[in-house]
Structure formats: C-alpha cells, structure tokens
Design a protein around this motif. Structure first.
Motif, short mmCIF file in Angstrom:
data_model
loop_
_atom_site.label_atom_id
_atom_site.label_comp_id
_atom_site.label_asym_id
_atom_site.label_seq_id
_atom_site.Cartn_x
_atom_site.Cartn_y
_atom_site.Cartn_z
N LEU A 64 0.83 -1.21 0.00
CA LEU A 64 0.00 0.00 0.00
C LEU A 64 0.86 1.26 0.00
O LEU A 64 0.57 2.23 -0.71
N ALA A 65 1.93 1.25 0.77
CA ALA A 65 2.83 2.40 0.81
C ALA A 65 3.48 2.61 -0.54
O ALA A 65 3.65 3.75 -0.98
N GLY A 66 3.82 1.52 -1.21
CA GLY A 66 4.41 1.63 -2.54
C GLY A 66 3.45 2.19 -3.56
O GLY A 66 3.84 2.88 -4.49
N GLU A 67 2.15 1.93 -3.37
CA GLU A 67 1.13 2.44 -4.29
C GLU A 67 0.90 3.93 -4.12
O GLU A 67 0.67 4.64 -5.08
N ASP A 68 0.93 4.41 -2.90
CA ASP A 68 0.61 5.82 -2.69
C ASP A 68 1.84 6.71 -2.57
O ASP A 68 1.72 7.90 -2.32
N GLY A 69 3.02 6.13 -2.74
CA GLY A 69 4.24 6.93 -2.75
C GLY A 69 4.75 7.33 -1.39
O GLY A 69 5.75 8.01 -1.27
N VAL A 70 4.06 6.90 -0.33
CA VAL A 70 4.51 7.21 1.02
C VAL A 70 5.54 6.16 1.42
O VAL A 70 5.35 4.98 1.19
N VAL A 81 7.58 3.52 3.60
CA VAL A 81 7.08 2.55 4.57
C VAL A 81 7.29 3.06 6.00
O VAL A 81 6.40 3.00 6.83
N ASN A 82 8.46 3.62 6.28
CA ASN A 82 8.73 4.11 7.64
C ASN A 82 7.82 5.28 7.99
O ASN A 82 7.38 5.41 9.12
N GLU A 83 7.53 6.13 7.00
CA GLU A 83 6.64 7.26 7.25
C GLU A 83 5.24 6.77 7.59
O GLU A 83 4.60 7.27 8.50
N ARG A 84 4.74 5.76 6.83
CA ARG A 84 3.40 5.25 7.03
C ARG A 84 3.27 4.61 8.41
O ARG A 84 2.30 4.83 9.12
N SER A 85 4.26 3.82 8.82
CA SER A 85 4.13 3.10 10.08
C SER A 85 4.19 4.03 11.28
O SER A 85 3.69 3.70 12.33
N THR A 86 4.75 5.21 11.16
CA THR A 86 4.78 6.15 12.27
C THR A 86 3.50 6.95 12.36
O THR A 86 3.27 7.63 13.35
N ASP A 87 2.65 6.90 11.32
CA ASP A 87 1.40 7.65 11.33
C ASP A 87 0.33 6.97 12.15
O ASP A 87 -0.73 7.52 12.36
N LYS A 88 0.54 5.75 12.57
CA LYS A 88 -0.51 4.99 13.28
C LYS A 88 -0.73 5.52 14.66
O LYS A 88 0.03 5.90 15.39
#
Length: 164
Positions: free
Chosen positions: A149-155, A157-164
């Motif tokens: 999912l992170a690869g699809e939206d350009g975010v 992986v580390n950025e996405r996992s810290t948003d939780k």
C-alpha cells in the motif's frame, strides 16, 4: 558460491513462486468449496456483498473502485444479486440520478454458512500451525500489505508506520 545479490534474487524468486502457488491454490479451493456449499453465490458476488455489507449505501462507482472492478461487469453482478434478493438499489436522497447499493436481510443470512465454508478451508490450509506461528504469519502478511500500500501511494514505509 553465489554473491549476496544472486542469493537475494534467488530468495525473491522463491518467495514469488511460493506466494503465487499459495494464492492460486487458495483461490481454487475457495471457489470449489463455495460452489459445493450450495449457497448459490459466486466468489465475485461474495466480494461485492462483503463491501456492501461493510460500507452500505455505496454508489456503483464507489463500489467498483472498492472491489477493483470495471463498472459494466459490476453492473451485471449487481443485477444478478438483485434478482437473487441479496442487494437492493435505492435512490440517493441527495441526487435522484444516483442509486445506492444496500445488502438485504437475505444476504445477512449467508454470513454464518459462508464463514463455515471458509473455516473448512482455513482448517486445511493452517493445519498444524501453532498459535505463535499464526500470529507471526498474520503479522508478516500485514507488513507485506502495508509495504504494498505504501508503494502504491508513494509514502515511504517508515513514514506510514509512524502515522498509526
């Protein structure tokens, strides 16, 4: 002796084929079990029904995006599901040109028999997995999903996992 790059490439190939085979076998077994169950619903209809049940009141366009299907084939599936009494389409109170898709009580009655069919598949596929192995497997699958999912939206992986 293979280089690190060659070893990693071999691991990627092994992963890719294993994942492909597991997906194919899961899909084949699920399709067969669903047909044998006598529920009278196809895998595509079941996927649509799940989205409609979870989100209710979706437009056909939103539903098509959600199930990753073109609108025309989805329309045929919805027509068939409406004939079977599994969904109903109602006018959008905010825009009479738009119809919203809802599941029916008849569709709700399929939930337990469908999960019974799924449990049979899971029992076979996950035979002899310990609770720890199940936890690890689900955790790893969730990480794969998040990475994709992170690869699809350009975010990142580390950025996405810290948003939780």
């Amino acid at each position: 002796m293979p280089s690190q790059d060659e070893a990693r490439e071999a691991e990627h190939r092994q992963f890719a084929w294993a994942l492909h085979d597991v997906f194919r076998l899961f899909q084949r077994s699920w399709n067969r079990r669903l047909k044998e169950s006598g529920l009278g619903i196809s895998p595509a209809q079941l996927r649509v029904l799940k989205e409609v049940s979870d989100q209710g009141g979706l437009t056909q366009t939103a539903l098509a995006e959600s199930v990753e299907m073109e609108k025309a084939p989805l329309g045929r599936i919805l027509d068939r599901m409406e004939e079977l009494g599994l969904i109903e389409r109602k006018p959008d109170p905010n825009d009479r040109r738009v119809r919203l898709v809802f599941h029916t009580e008849k569709a709700e009655c399929l939930d337990e028999p469908m999960w019974g069919t799924a449990r049979g598949l899971f029992e076979v596929a996950l035979k002899d997995f310990s609770a720890d192995e199940m936890h690890l497997l689900v955790s790893m699958l969730e990480r794969l999903k998040e990475n994709l999912l992170a690869g699809e939206d350009g975010v990142g992986v580390n950025e996405r996992s810290t948003d939780k």
